[in-house]
Design a protein around this motif. Structure first.
Motif, PDB file in Angstrom:
ATOM      1  N   LEU A   1      36.045  34.712  74.522  1.00 54.83           N
ATOM      2  CA  LEU A   1      35.623  34.651  75.930  1.00 54.83           C
ATOM      3  C   LEU A   1      35.263  33.229  76.369  1.00 54.83           C
ATOM      4  O   LEU A   1      35.642  32.789  77.455  1.00 54.83           O
ATOM      5  CB  LEU A   1      34.404  35.556  76.164  1.00 54.83           C
ATOM      6  N   CYS A   2      34.518  32.514  75.519  1.00 50.96           N
ATOM      7  CA  CYS A   2      34.035  31.193  75.935  1.00 50.96           C
ATOM      8  C   CYS A   2      35.021  30.115  75.467  1.00 50.96           C
ATOM      9  O   CYS A   2      34.671  29.207  74.719  1.00 50.96           O
ATOM     10  CB  CYS A   2      32.634  30.955  75.360  1.00 50.96           C
ATOM     11  N   THR A   3      36.260  30.267  75.913  1.00 50.83           N
ATOM     12  CA  THR A   3      37.320  29.367  75.441  1.00 50.83           C
ATOM     13  C   THR A   3      37.208  27.997  76.114  1.00 50.83           C
ATOM     14  O   THR A   3      36.541  27.853  77.143  1.00 50.83           O
ATOM     15  CB  THR A   3      38.698  29.970  75.757  1.00 50.83           C
ATOM     16  N   PHE A   4      37.876  27.026  75.530  1.00 54.28           N
ATOM     17  CA  PHE A   4      37.814  25.663  76.050  1.00 54.28           C
ATOM     18  C   PHE A   4      38.378  25.607  77.475  1.00 54.28           C
ATOM     19  O   PHE A   4      37.740  25.080  78.390  1.00 54.28           O
ATOM     20  CB  PHE A   4      38.601  24.725  75.122  1.00 54.28           C
ATOM     21  N   ALA A   5      39.573  26.143  77.662  1.00 55.67           N
ATOM     22  CA  ALA A   5      40.277  25.946  78.929  1.00 55.67           C
ATOM     23  C   ALA A   5      39.733  26.832  80.044  1.00 55.67           C
ATOM     24  O   ALA A   5      39.603  26.389  81.186  1.00 55.67           O
ATOM     25  CB  ALA A   5      41.768  26.217  78.731  1.00 55.67           C
ATOM     26  N   GLU A   6      39.418  28.085  79.707  1.00 58.00           N
ATOM     27  CA  GLU A   6      39.093  29.022  80.782  1.00 58.00           C
ATOM     28  C   GLU A   6      38.064  30.050  80.326  1.00 58.00           C
ATOM     29  O   GLU A   6      38.430  31.171  79.928  1.00 58.00           O
ATOM     30  CB  GLU A   6      40.386  29.749  81.192  1.00 58.00           C
ATOM     31  N   PRO A   7      36.777  29.687  80.324  1.00 59.91           N
ATOM     32  CA  PRO A   7      35.770  30.676  79.905  1.00 59.91           C
ATOM     33  C   PRO A   7      35.760  31.867  80.857  1.00 59.91           C
ATOM     34  O   PRO A   7      35.808  31.695  82.079  1.00 59.91           O
ATOM     35  CB  PRO A   7      34.457  29.893  79.977  1.00 59.91           C
ATOM     36  N   ARG A   8      35.734  33.077  80.266  1.00 57.67           N
ATOM     37  CA  ARG A   8      35.757  34.297  81.089  1.00 57.67           C
ATOM     38  C   ARG A   8      34.318  34.769  81.288  1.00 57.67           C
ATOM     39  O   ARG A   8      33.887  35.805  80.767  1.00 57.67           O
ATOM     40  CB  ARG A   8      36.626  35.339  80.404  1.00 57.67           C
ATOM     41  N   CYS A   9      33.592  33.991  82.090  1.00 54.59           N
ATOM     42  CA  CYS A   9      32.152  34.236  82.261  1.00 54.59           C
ATOM     43  C   CYS A   9      31.872  35.598  82.894  1.00 54.59           C
ATOM     44  O   CYS A   9      30.860  36.228  82.584  1.00 54.59           O
ATOM     45  CB  CYS A   9      31.529  33.119  83.094  1.00 54.59           C
ATOM     46  N   GLY A  10      32.767  36.045  83.771  1.00 56.18           N
ATOM     47  CA  GLY A  10      32.542  37.328  84.452  1.00 56.18           C
ATOM     48  C   GLY A  10      32.490  38.490  83.471  1.00 56.18           C
ATOM     49  O   GLY A  10      31.904  39.526  83.769  1.00 56.18           O
ATOM     50  N   SER A  11      33.125  38.334  82.299  1.00 56.12           N
ATOM     51  CA  SER A  11      33.131  39.416  81.294  1.00 56.12           C
ATOM     52  C   SER A  11      32.164  39.142  80.156  1.00 56.12           C
ATOM     53  O   SER A  11      32.159  39.860  79.164  1.00 56.12           O
ATOM     54  CB  SER A  11      34.533  39.556  80.684  1.00 56.12           C
ATOM     55  N   CYS A  12      31.367  38.092  80.280  1.00 51.66           N
ATOM     56  CA  CYS A  12      30.562  37.628  79.131  1.00 51.66           C
ATOM     57  C   CYS A  12      29.197  38.318  79.085  1.00 51.66           C
ATOM     58  O   CYS A  12      28.457  38.315  80.074  1.00 51.66           O
ATOM     59  CB  CYS A  12      30.366  36.118  79.224  1.00 51.66           C
ATOM     60  N   PRO A  13      28.830  38.860  77.916  1.00 50.56           N
ATOM     61  CA  PRO A  13      27.520  39.520  77.806  1.00 50.56           C
ATOM     62  C   PRO A  13      26.351  38.528  77.822  1.00 50.56           C
ATOM     63  O   PRO A  13      25.198  38.948  77.901  1.00 50.56           O
ATOM     64  CB  PRO A  13      27.610  40.236  76.453  1.00 50.56           C
ATOM     65  N   LEU A  14      26.663  37.226  77.747  1.00 47.01           N
ATOM     66  CA  LEU A  14      25.588  36.216  77.750  1.00 47.01           C
ATOM     67  C   LEU A  14      25.399  35.592  79.129  1.00 47.01           C
ATOM     68  O   LEU A  14      24.606  34.665  79.283  1.00 47.01           O
ATOM     69  CB  LEU A  14      25.913  35.110  76.723  1.00 47.01           C
ATOM     70  N   LEU A  15      26.136  36.075  80.127  1.00 45.34           N
ATOM     71  CA  LEU A  15      26.156  35.409  81.437  1.00 45.34           C
ATOM     72  C   LEU A  15      24.762  35.162  82.009  1.00 45.34           C
ATOM     73  O   LEU A  15      24.451  34.055  82.458  1.00 45.34           O
ATOM     74  CB  LEU A  15      27.005  36.223  82.424  1.00 45.34           C
ATOM     75  N   GLU A  16      23.908  36.167  81.952  1.00 40.88           N
ATOM     76  CA  GLU A  16      22.619  36.005  82.657  1.00 40.88           C
ATOM     77  C   GLU A  16      21.695  34.989  81.973  1.00 40.88           C
ATOM     78  O   GLU A  16      20.726  34.540  82.580  1.00 40.88           O
ATOM     79  CB  GLU A  16      21.905  37.345  82.833  1.00 40.88           C
TER      80      GLU A  16
ATOM     81  N   HIS B   1      31.412  25.967  68.227  1.00 44.09           N
ATOM     82  CA  HIS B   1      29.942  26.003  68.211  1.00 44.09           C
ATOM     83  C   HIS B   1      29.366  24.937  69.153  1.00 44.09           C
ATOM     84  O   HIS B   1      28.405  25.191  69.893  1.00 44.09           O
ATOM     85  CB  HIS B   1      29.448  25.763  66.787  1.00 44.09           C
ATOM     86  N   LEU B   2      29.985  23.754  69.137  1.00 52.10           N
ATOM     87  CA  LEU B   2      29.529  22.685  70.043  1.00 52.10           C
ATOM     88  C   LEU B   2      29.629  23.140  71.492  1.00 52.10           C
ATOM     89  O   LEU B   2      28.682  23.034  72.274  1.00 52.10           O
ATOM     90  CB  LEU B   2      30.416  21.448  69.873  1.00 52.10           C
ATOM     91  N   ARG B   3      30.825  23.644  71.847  1.00 52.73           N
ATOM     92  CA  ARG B   3      31.079  24.000  73.250  1.00 52.73           C
ATOM     93  C   ARG B   3      30.178  25.153  73.721  1.00 52.73           C
ATOM     94  O   ARG B   3      29.541  25.060  74.772  1.00 52.73           O
ATOM     95  CB  ARG B   3      32.563  24.399  73.387  1.00 52.73           C
ATOM     96  N   VAL B   4      30.119  26.221  72.919  1.00 47.65           N
ATOM     97  CA  VAL B   4      29.371  27.416  73.344  1.00 47.65           C
ATOM     98  C   VAL B   4      27.882  27.100  73.474  1.00 47.65           C
ATOM     99  O   VAL B   4      27.236  27.463  74.463  1.00 47.65           O
ATOM    100  CB  VAL B   4      29.611  28.589  72.357  1.00 47.65           C
ATOM    101  N   THR B   5      27.321  26.393  72.501  1.00 48.23           N
ATOM    102  CA  THR B   5      25.871  26.144  72.549  1.00 48.23           C
ATOM    103  C   THR B   5      25.500  25.147  73.648  1.00 48.23           C
ATOM    104  O   THR B   5      24.414  25.237  74.217  1.00 48.23           O
ATOM    105  CB  THR B   5      25.319  25.686  71.183  1.00 48.23           C
TER     106      THR B   5
END
Ligand code: SF4
Length: 233
Positions: free
Chosen positions: A207-222, A158-162
């Motif tokens: 998707l929003c992992t500590f080591a390697e967030p997969r932003c290209g596949s993330c529905p929150l990217l924009e 929760h800390l990292r994602v927000t």
């Protein structure tokens, strides 16, 4: 002349993020809330430990001691051996035993059901007096257990994602929860906050992992400053 009361516009970010994550991951599994004492014990075990391992430790305690009174009365070395699969068993075993002894001494028996009579802020202050119990654990006890009060359990996901989403600055769990609770719509129930915690956790694990967030596949990217900055067009 009638005085107009100023009402700040509701911040739509949290409900929008919630809805997008619901559409992506589906409805999280509905929780069967435990009594507050069981949730308290589980939450102490689960700090910096994976969920399935924490559940395994709780099952091991139940199998070995049968009741939480027997757990309280057991030698600390035996408790430590029983929860050896989690992180820091040598620290958590004395925390558990001491907290259970102190609860019994203060209330006369080993239960936390009496907390239902008190206000949420009072309950959290009371819980956080025990060694090993911080805002994350007190939020879990009041929100996830049968107490079912409004609180947001801020774990590392929760800390990292927000923070990446720009909803909160880099801060500790207490400050992060306080900032996020300002964005929570008043109509959200304790169950909605539990669901929101579950969705953010799933997102942090998927998707929003500590080591390697997969932003290209993330529905929150924009709507994510971190993702926008780190994703090439
Ligand atoms: S865009 Fe990237 S950093 Fe932002 S929430 Fe998604 S996975 Fe996390």
């Amino acid at each position: 002349m009638t005085e107009l009361l100023f009402q700040p516009p509701a911040d739509p970010r949290l409900p929008e993020i919630h809805q997008i994550l619901l559409e992506r991951y589906g409805q999280p599994k509905t929780r069967e809330p435990w009594d507050p004492l069981t949730q308290f014990i589980y939450s102490i075990l689960s700090s910096r430990t994976k969920t399935d391992v924490s559940h395994e430790a709780l099952r091991a305690l139940r199998a070995r001691f049968g009741t939480w009174d027997n757990l309280r009365d057991a030698p600390v070395e035996e408790i430590e051996r029983t929860i050896g699969m989690i992180t820091f068993p040598e620290t958590k075993a004395p925390w558990l035993k001491t907290a259970l002894m102190q609860i019994t001494a203060r209330y006369g028996e080993l239960t936390l059901d009496f907390l239902a009579k008190y206000r949420t802020d009072k309950i959290r202050i009371w819980l956080e007096q025990f060694e090993g119990v911080g805002p994350k654990t007190s939020a879990a006890v009041v929100n996830f257990s049968t107490l079912r009060r409004k609180a947001l359990c801020i774990d590392s996901h929760h800390l990292r994602v927000t923070q990446r989403l720009g909803l909160t600055p880099r801060a500790d769990a207490a400050t992060t929860e306080e900032r996020l609770m300002r964005l929570v719509p008043p109509e959200w129930t304790a169950e909605m906050l539990d669901e929101h915690h579950a969705l953010i956790k799933i997102h942090g694990q998927t998707l929003c992992t500590f080591a390697e967030p997969r932003c290209g596949s993330c529905p929150l990217l924009e709507r994510c400053p971190y993702g926008t900055k780190h994703t090439r067009p």
